[in-house]
Design a protein around this motif. Sequence first.
Motif, PDB file in Angstrom:
ATOM      1  N   GLY A 162      91.981  49.044 -78.765  1.00 15.54           N
ATOM      2  CA  GLY A 162      91.236  48.745 -77.543  1.00 15.54           C
ATOM      3  C   GLY A 162      91.924  47.711 -76.687  1.00 15.54           C
ATOM      4  N   LEU A 163      91.172  47.180 -75.731  1.00 21.28           N
ATOM      5  CA  LEU A 163      91.669  46.131 -74.848  1.00 21.28           C
ATOM      6  C   LEU A 163      91.308  44.769 -75.428  1.00 21.28           C
ATOM      7  N   PRO A 164      92.130  43.749 -75.175  1.00 18.97           N
ATOM      8  CA  PRO A 164      91.867  42.421 -75.738  1.00 18.97           C
ATOM      9  C   PRO A 164      90.520  41.826 -75.338  1.00 18.97           C
ATOM     10  N   ASP A 165      90.010  42.235 -74.167  1.00 18.65           N
ATOM     11  CA  ASP A 165      88.725  41.682 -73.727  1.00 18.65           C
ATOM     12  C   ASP A 165      87.534  42.454 -74.278  1.00 18.65           C
ATOM     13  N   GLY A 166      87.799  43.474 -75.102  1.00 17.80           N
ATOM     14  CA  GLY A 166      86.726  44.232 -75.740  1.00 17.80           C
ATOM     15  C   GLY A 166      85.986  45.192 -74.835  1.00 17.80           C
TER      16      GLY A 166
ATOM     17  N   GLU B  36      97.575  55.416 -73.862  1.00 16.77           N
ATOM     18  CA  GLU B  36      97.360  54.876 -72.518  1.00 16.77           C
ATOM     19  C   GLU B  36      96.563  53.578 -72.593  1.00 16.77           C
ATOM     20  N   LEU B  37      95.584  53.547 -73.471  1.00 17.22           N
ATOM     21  CA  LEU B  37      94.765  52.346 -73.646  1.00 17.22           C
ATOM     22  C   LEU B  37      95.615  51.187 -74.159  1.00 17.22           C
ATOM     23  N   LEU B  38      96.513  51.479 -75.090  1.00 15.74           N
ATOM     24  CA  LEU B  38      97.359  50.432 -75.649  1.00 15.74           C
ATOM     25  C   LEU B  38      98.389  49.930 -74.644  1.00 15.74           C
ATOM     26  N   LEU B  39      98.850  50.796 -73.775  1.00  8.11           N
ATOM     27  CA  LEU B  39      99.751  50.358 -72.702  1.00  8.11           C
ATOM     28  C   LEU B  39      99.044  49.362 -71.786  1.00  8.11           C
TER      29      LEU B  39
END
Length: 312
Positions: free
Chosen positions: A264-268, A301-304
């Motif tokens: 996911g993204l670091p901000d959750g 794409e999410l990890l990019l």
Amino acid sequence: MEKLVIATRRSQLALWQSEYIKAQLQEFYPDMQIELQEFVTKGDKILDVPLAKIGGKGLFTKELEVAMLEGTAHLAVHSLKDVPTQFEEGLQLAAVTKRFDPRDALLSNKYSSIDELPQGAVVGTTSLRRRMAIMMLRPDIVLKDLRGNINTRIAKLNAGEYDAIILAATGIQKLKIENEVKYFNPIPTDVMIPSMGQATLGIETTTDPRIVELVSVLNDKDAHIESTIERSFVDALQGGCQVPIGVKATIIDEHSIRVQAIVGLPDGSESISEDITADIEEFETIGQTLAQTFIDQGAKELLLRAEELAFK
């Protein structure tokens, strides 16, 4: 061979782990001389920048790998979560040891759990995976970078710089320093999925068959199965500590294995997760198959995007 040299970092935890492996090897080879060679790595020296911005956890292994390739050391003991999934030519992962407690843990002198933390509490962690998990649970929490060895991090907590910090439970337990803070509470993997290989020791060697055979006695079958799944999952996603990835394989019985995974993204704010049960006989392909499920859902794409956010 008459002598084995173990390359190790100088941190208290790294030395504990290397001494632990030395003692185990000494039981199998009582007549062999085994000694430690200490190094300070680039990752140990740079303490004011998040790992994701300076090259990842491989910064803790480079100097040790050079020593092995140059022939001044024969093996290195790592926390497996710090070991990249790809190796330089001439090096390999020769063994993984029995797993310790794989959970993350909350340490605090005021609050016994994440739920107890007040609105706007300051929590220390530099791990993007932990940041993501905390933000998904408690988006009101203020996250603050936390670098340094375990003792340094606990000292910062005790100095009042944080309301709580998140560390791997196993490091605290190995050093027997749980009582240095009021609350030490491991977090269930259902709440915070660990990083690949967390709480397993990875023994890295050159490809010299004599060395590989010597350390093969340390290989734990269950840890090998679990770590193979976890590392192949991360490898297929081409992810490291520069992106938030959690994955934990847990053997249920002789036939089945549970795998929990999240990216996911670091901000959750966005994430993809799966919790599956698979046939343990398929362990060599489970990680790749699960990764493809994530890729089909847009994980790469999410990890990019996650990596772009981490480098801002």
